[in-house]
Design a protein around this motif. Structure first.
Motif, PDB file in Angstrom:
ATOM      1  N   ASN A 203       0.826  -1.218   0.000  1.00 47.40           N
ATOM      2  CA  ASN A 203       0.000   0.000   0.000  1.00 47.40           C
ATOM      3  C   ASN A 203       0.855   1.260   0.000  1.00 47.40           C
ATOM      4  OD1 ASN A 203      -2.455  -1.463   2.292  1.00 47.40           O
ATOM      5  ND2 ASN A 203      -2.200  -1.724   0.090  1.00 47.40           N
ATOM      6  N   VAL A 204       1.885   1.260   0.852  1.00 52.76           N
ATOM      7  CA  VAL A 204       2.784   2.414   0.918  1.00 52.76           C
ATOM      8  C   VAL A 204       3.528   2.587  -0.403  1.00 52.76           C
ATOM      9  CG1 VAL A 204       4.809   3.381   2.061  1.00 52.76           C
ATOM     10  CG2 VAL A 204       3.031   2.279   3.419  1.00 52.76           C
ATOM     11  N   ALA A 205       3.952   1.462  -0.995  1.00 50.84           N
ATOM     12  CA  ALA A 205       4.660   1.535  -2.271  1.00 50.84           C
ATOM     13  C   ALA A 205       3.782   2.171  -3.341  1.00 50.84           C
ATOM     14  CB  ALA A 205       5.096   0.137  -2.703  1.00 50.84           C
ATOM     15  N   GLN A 257      -8.737  -2.411  -2.534  1.00 53.87           N
ATOM     16  CA  GLN A 257      -9.563  -1.496  -1.758  1.00 53.87           C
ATOM     17  C   GLN A 257      -8.789  -0.278  -1.245  1.00 53.87           C
ATOM     18  OE1 GLN A 257     -12.741  -1.698  -1.674  1.00 53.87           O
ATOM     19  NE2 GLN A 257     -12.968  -3.771  -2.512  1.00 53.87           N
ATOM     20  N   THR A 258      -7.498  -0.406  -1.046  1.00 52.95           N
ATOM     21  CA  THR A 258      -6.723   0.732  -0.542  1.00 52.95           C
ATOM     22  C   THR A 258      -6.100   1.562  -1.657  1.00 52.95           C
ATOM     23  OG1 THR A 258      -4.763  -0.663  -0.292  1.00 52.95           O
ATOM     24  CG2 THR A 258      -6.166  -0.398   1.636  1.00 52.95           C
ATOM     25  N   GLY A 259      -5.937   0.954  -2.838  1.00 54.65           N
ATOM     26  CA  GLY A 259      -5.352   1.707  -3.950  1.00 54.65           C
ATOM     27  C   GLY A 259      -6.181   2.913  -4.347  1.00 54.65           C
ATOM     28  N   ILE A 260      -7.497   2.827  -4.130  1.00 51.78           N
ATOM     29  CA  ILE A 260      -8.369   3.955  -4.474  1.00 51.78           C
ATOM     30  C   ILE A 260      -8.029   5.180  -3.628  1.00 51.78           C
ATOM     31  CG2 ILE A 260     -10.241   2.488  -5.276  1.00 51.78           C
ATOM     32  CD1 ILE A 260     -11.614   2.867  -2.586  1.00 51.78           C
ATOM     33  N   HIS A 261      -7.562   4.954  -2.398  1.00 49.71           N
ATOM     34  CA  HIS A 261      -7.203   6.080  -1.541  1.00 49.71           C
ATOM     35  C   HIS A 261      -5.858   6.678  -1.961  1.00 49.71           C
ATOM     36  CE1 HIS A 261     -10.580   5.278   1.128  1.00 49.71           C
ATOM     37  NE2 HIS A 261     -10.264   3.989   1.043  1.00 49.71           N
ATOM     38  N   SER A 262      -4.958   5.832  -2.481  1.00 51.07           N
ATOM     39  CA  SER A 262      -3.711   6.359  -3.045  1.00 51.07           C
ATOM     40  C   SER A 262      -4.000   7.258  -4.228  1.00 51.07           C
ATOM     41  CB  SER A 262      -2.800   5.201  -3.479  1.00 51.07           C
ATOM     42  OG  SER A 262      -2.443   4.388  -2.387  1.00 51.07           O
ATOM     43  N   SER A 263      -5.001   6.880  -5.029  1.00 50.18           N
ATOM     44  CA  SER A 263      -5.386   7.701  -6.184  1.00 50.18           C
ATOM     45  C   SER A 263      -6.005   9.016  -5.748  1.00 50.18           C
ATOM     46  CB  SER A 263      -6.369   6.926  -7.069  1.00 50.18           C
ATOM     47  OG  SER A 263      -5.769   5.760  -7.574  1.00 50.18           O
ATOM     48  N   SER A 264      -6.578   9.032  -4.543  1.00 48.72           N
ATOM     49  CA  SER A 264      -7.186  10.262  -4.023  1.00 48.72           C
ATOM     50  C   SER A 264      -6.169  11.162  -3.331  1.00 48.72           C
ATOM     51  CB  SER A 264      -8.298   9.913  -3.016  1.00 48.72           C
ATOM     52  OG  SER A 264      -9.315   9.171  -3.623  1.00 48.72           O
ATOM     53  N   LEU A 265      -5.011  10.611  -2.985  1.00 48.93           N
ATOM     54  CA  LEU A 265      -4.050  11.367  -2.192  1.00 48.93           C
ATOM     55  C   LEU A 265      -3.333  12.443  -2.994  1.00 48.93           C
ATOM     56  CD1 LEU A 265      -2.574  11.792   0.481  1.00 48.93           C
ATOM     57  CD2 LEU A 265      -1.045   9.905  -0.130  1.00 48.93           C
ATOM     58  N   LEU A 300      -5.287  13.482   5.417  1.00 46.73           N
ATOM     59  CA  LEU A 300      -5.789  12.793   6.607  1.00 46.73           C
ATOM     60  C   LEU A 300      -6.741  11.647   6.267  1.00 46.73           C
ATOM     61  CD1 LEU A 300      -5.804  12.553   9.646  1.00 46.73           C
ATOM     62  CD2 LEU A 300      -7.638  14.268   9.731  1.00 46.73           C
ATOM     63  N   PRO A 301      -7.783  11.857   5.432  1.00 43.32           N
ATOM     64  CA  PRO A 301      -8.688  10.734   5.138  1.00 43.32           C
ATOM     65  C   PRO A 301      -7.998   9.599   4.381  1.00 43.32           C
ATOM     66  CG  PRO A 301      -9.704  12.829   4.550  1.00 43.32           C
ATOM     67  CD  PRO A 301      -8.263  13.112   4.851  1.00 43.32           C
ATOM     68  N   ALA A 302      -7.044   9.918   3.516  1.00 39.81           N
ATOM     69  CA  ALA A 302      -6.442   8.892   2.661  1.00 39.81           C
ATOM     70  C   ALA A 302      -5.467   7.994   3.418  1.00 39.81           C
ATOM     71  CB  ALA A 302      -5.740   9.550   1.474  1.00 39.81           C
ATOM     72  N   ILE A 303      -4.913   8.562   4.569  1.00 39.42           N
ATOM     73  CA  ILE A 303      -3.868   7.787   5.262  1.00 39.42           C
ATOM     74  C   ILE A 303      -4.482   6.906   6.367  1.00 39.42           C
ATOM     75  CG2 ILE A 303      -1.759   8.048   6.636  1.00 39.42           C
ATOM     76  CD1 ILE A 303      -1.104  10.459   5.009  1.00 39.42           C
ATOM     77  N   VAL A 304      -5.756   7.323   6.425  1.00 39.47           N
ATOM     78  CA  VAL A 304      -6.280   6.520   7.529  1.00 39.47           C
ATOM     79  C   VAL A 304      -6.381   4.959   7.142  1.00 39.47           C
ATOM     80  CG1 VAL A 304      -8.337   6.348   8.911  1.00 39.47           C
ATOM     81  CG2 VAL A 304      -7.233   8.545   8.558  1.00 39.47           C
ATOM     82  N   ILE A 476     -14.721  10.416  -6.972  1.00 42.43           N
ATOM     83  CA  ILE A 476     -14.498   9.672  -8.214  1.00 42.43           C
ATOM     84  C   ILE A 476     -13.580   8.482  -7.974  1.00 42.43           C
ATOM     85  CG2 ILE A 476     -13.469   9.798 -10.515  1.00 42.43           C
ATOM     86  CD1 ILE A 476     -16.122  11.185 -10.378  1.00 42.43           C
ATOM     87  N   ASN A 477     -12.562   8.667  -7.136  1.00 40.89           N
ATOM     88  CA  ASN A 477     -11.632   7.574  -6.862  1.00 40.89           C
ATOM     89  C   ASN A 477     -12.212   6.543  -5.907  1.00 40.89           C
ATOM     90  OD1 ASN A 477      -9.137   8.539  -8.302  1.00 40.89           O
ATOM     91  ND2 ASN A 477      -9.465  10.289  -6.959  1.00 40.89           N
ATOM     92  N   LEU A 478     -13.040   6.990  -4.973  1.00 40.98           N
ATOM     93  CA  LEU A 478     -13.531   6.106  -3.925  1.00 40.98           C
ATOM     94  C   LEU A 478     -14.430   4.996  -4.440  1.00 40.98           C
ATOM     95  CD1 LEU A 478     -14.308   8.650  -1.048  1.00 40.98           C
ATOM     96  CD2 LEU A 478     -12.208   7.366  -1.502  1.00 40.98           C
ATOM     97  N   PHE A 479     -15.141   5.219  -5.550  1.00 34.79           N
ATOM     98  CA  PHE A 479     -16.018   4.153  -6.026  1.00 34.79           C
ATOM     99  C   PHE A 479     -15.346   3.285  -7.094  1.00 34.79           C
ATOM    100  CE2 PHE A 479     -18.112   8.020  -8.125  1.00 34.79           C
ATOM    101  CZ  PHE A 479     -17.391   7.940  -9.303  1.00 34.79           C
ATOM    102  N   GLY A 480     -14.026   3.390  -7.210  1.00 36.93           N
ATOM    103  CA  GLY A 480     -13.317   2.584  -8.196  1.00 36.93           C
ATOM    104  C   GLY A 480     -13.197   1.120  -7.844  1.00 36.93           C
ATOM    105  N   SER A 481     -13.587   0.738  -6.611  1.00 38.36           N
ATOM    106  CA  SER A 481     -13.493  -0.672  -6.207  1.00 38.36           C
ATOM    107  C   SER A 481     -14.854  -1.258  -5.822  1.00 38.36           C
ATOM    108  CB  SER A 481     -12.530  -0.806  -5.013  1.00 38.36           C
ATOM    109  OG  SER A 481     -13.014  -0.078  -3.892  1.00 38.36           O
ATOM    110  N   MET A 482     -15.930  -0.628  -6.263  1.00 33.10           N
ATOM    111  CA  MET A 482     -17.261  -1.105  -5.891  1.00 33.10           C
ATOM    112  C   MET A 482     -17.640  -2.402  -6.596  1.00 33.10           C
ATOM    113  SD  MET A 482     -19.309   2.528  -5.869  1.00 33.10           S
ATOM    114  CE  MET A 482     -20.912   1.746  -5.868  1.00 33.10           C
TER     115      MET A 482
END
Length: 533
Positions: A203-205, A257-265, A300-304, A476-482
């Motif tokens: 995830n960090v990578a 599921q976590t990659g979508i948050h990387s896309s939002s960061l 903050l939301p993306a790292i959580v 837009i990024n958050l629903f990429g894994s629905m």
């Protein structure tokens, strides 16, 4: 003359493999390129054949060198898929000729809207590749006299589009030099002693690579899924089998599921991020210092589990095989660090994001890290240039002709009858915008179809402009894994065989809801501190 000593060498020969027709399923397109098939054809095996160097001319007549076996040709479907094309066109014709033109909208604006709707439906139904369908759509606007040539292609000079194109070339550099794979393996080696640590390392990578690789499909298919598959197989976990649940299922779901948050960061972590802000600008919602503002609002939301001591060893072996960093890798790393720094501080010193990206690309070309041929043959970049320019151009002309504002005013008047405060309207529209993605097989199609309309409705209801523009863009990024068709990377991860279809939908629904709650709960206070509302 002394005989030349024969030196045994090896070369790779790829045998042709015919993929059974039943496996050649088409998956959703993303960023203008076809993502890996949902059930991919097995990779062509590679065999090694010994090759002996030719003797000196005065010793013997050399025997003909065995010919390389030709690789299997990828057979693409030719021409348009008639039924999806007719469906998309029919809807546009119904809008143009059967639905009365509302007051406040000109005939030209209504005609353009009908063409735009058919274009968006074409992106969803995919009768042709995205770029081809977009080019046909813009041709129709010219043939019908709806737009002039200058109006139709006005977005070709858009800075955002060229920033995306250059970012694709950066992604090519990560792929060519092997730097992306090295970074991923470094994090696996450092954090992969347990399945949880291994997941966090991956995830960090991805978060580290995201700002320089704007294609989630490229990150998933080119870097992370191959590593996850290798690690899972090494632990006895195989896709498509019950053993997938040992490790492969968890790692795949985690990355998915976590990659979508990387896309939002990061602003440049996904191409549609830039498109959203450009569409918002057309509506008057201008976001200043975009790169820093985006990251500040998302940070903050993306790292959580099971122990996996072999994962760091496997990563260490792969790193050892890669050897020390090559000159090209070092140049790629230094150039990207420089470009990211310019993206952050550039506005304060008069350097825009696209100029910073062009400076970075120039360095890569001058050092030979990338060749011009690499850029010319990297088709996703040029395909994106084509269809992005068409979407932004058509959307911009719809706004100029007053179509979007008329629609927003009408919907705003309906919402006003309920006498709701803007915060309530903000929440209702966000939920509707989010769950409408079940109808789309592309995040970009969703942006093109609904982003401008929903942003305009928020503005009409009194939602502060920056809050409306940024919060919708994050969504837009958050629903990429629905679902397994929600985005390009969704098809890649589902196609691995480590996730069942029911698991994708159930985990997608749960994580989608949780993601909305996290971003609303943590995001709104941060956005308040930043002065967005």
């Amino acid at each position: 003359m002394q005989a030349i000593k024969s030196i045994p060498t090896q070369r790779l020969v790829r045998k042709a493999v015919t993929c059974p027709p039943r496996l050649a399923l088409r998956s959703p397109r993303f960023l203008g390129a076809t993502t890996p098939a949902i059930r991919p054809c097995p990779a062509a095996p590679i065999t090694r054949k010994a090759h002996v160097a030719k003797a000196a001319p005065d010793e013997a007549t050399p025997t003909p060198e065995p010919a390389l076996e030709a690789p299997a040709e990828v057979v693409e479907e030719k021409g348009v898929k008639v039924i999806p094309a007719l469906q998309a066109i029919a809807v546009g014709l119904v809008i143009r000729f059967l639905i009365p033109i509302p007051g406040g909208i000109t005939t030209q604006g209504w005609t353009l809207l009908s063409i735009f709707v058919s274009t968006i439906l074409g992106l969803v139904l995919a009768p042709l590749p995205v770029g081809a369908w977009a080019l046909i759509a813009v041709t129709v606007t010219l043939v019908t006299g709806t737009l002039t040539f200058g109006q139709a292609f006005s977005a070709m000079t858009n800075e955002v589009i060229w920033l995306i194109v250059v970012s694709f070339f950066f992604a090519k550099g990560f792929e060519k030099t092997g730097l992306g794979e090295r970074i991923a393996n470094i994090f696996v080696k450092a954090m992969g002693k347990s399945t949880l640590g291994l997941s966090l390392g991956l995830n960090v990578a991805e978060a580290v690579l995201a700002p320089a690789m704007p294609s989630t499909s490229a990150r998933a298919g080119g870097i992370f899924m191959p590593i996850i598959k290798s690690l899972s197989n090494a632990s006895g976990s195989y896709g498509g089998e019950e053993s997938r649940k040992r490790m492969g299922s968890y790692l795949t779901q985690s990355q998915f599921q976590t990659g979508i948050h990387s896309s939002s960061l990061f602003l440049t972590a996904s191409a549609q991020n830039l498109l959203c802000l450009d569409l918002a600008k057309e509506l008057g919602a201008v976001v200043p210092n975009q790169f820093f503002t985006w990251m500040a609002g998302a940070a903050l939301p993306a790292i959580v589990v099971t122990d996996t001591p072999e994962a760091p060893k496997e990563a260490a072996v792969r790193l050892e095989k890669m050897g020390p960093m090559s000159t090209d890798e070092k140049c790629m790393l230094g150039t990207m660090a420089f470009a990211v720094a310019l993206w952050i501080v550039g506005p304060s010193i008069g350097i825009s994001a696209v100029v910073a990206a062009l400076i970075g690309l120039s360095i890569l070309l001058c050092t030979g890290t990338l060749s011009w041929k690499d850029c010319l043959t990297y088709t996703p970049a040029w395909d994106t240039l084509t269809w992005f320019a068409v979407l932004i151009g058509l959307s911009g002309q719809l706004n100029n002709l007053g179509v979007i504002s008329a629609f927003a005013d009408s919907m705003g008047s309906v919402l006003a009858t309920f006498n709701l405060p803007w915060m309530a309207v903000f929440g209702i529209l966000h939920i509707a915008f989010f769950y409408l993605h079940y109808m789309f097989a592309s995040q970009t199609a969703h942006v093109g179809a609904l982003y401008s309309a929903f942003c305009a409705m928020m503005l009409a209801a009194g939602v502060p402009p920056i809050l409306a523009a940024m919060s919708l863009a994050y969504s837009i990024n958050l629903f990429g894994s629905m679902t397994h068709y929600a985005s390009g990377q969704a098809a890649v991860y589902y196609g691995s065989g480590f996730m069942g279809l029911g698991e994708v939908f159930s985990m997608g629904a749960i994580n989608g809801f949780v993601g909305l709650v996290i971003w609303a709960g943590l995001g709104m206070p941060v956005w308040k501190m930043l002065g967005w509302w």
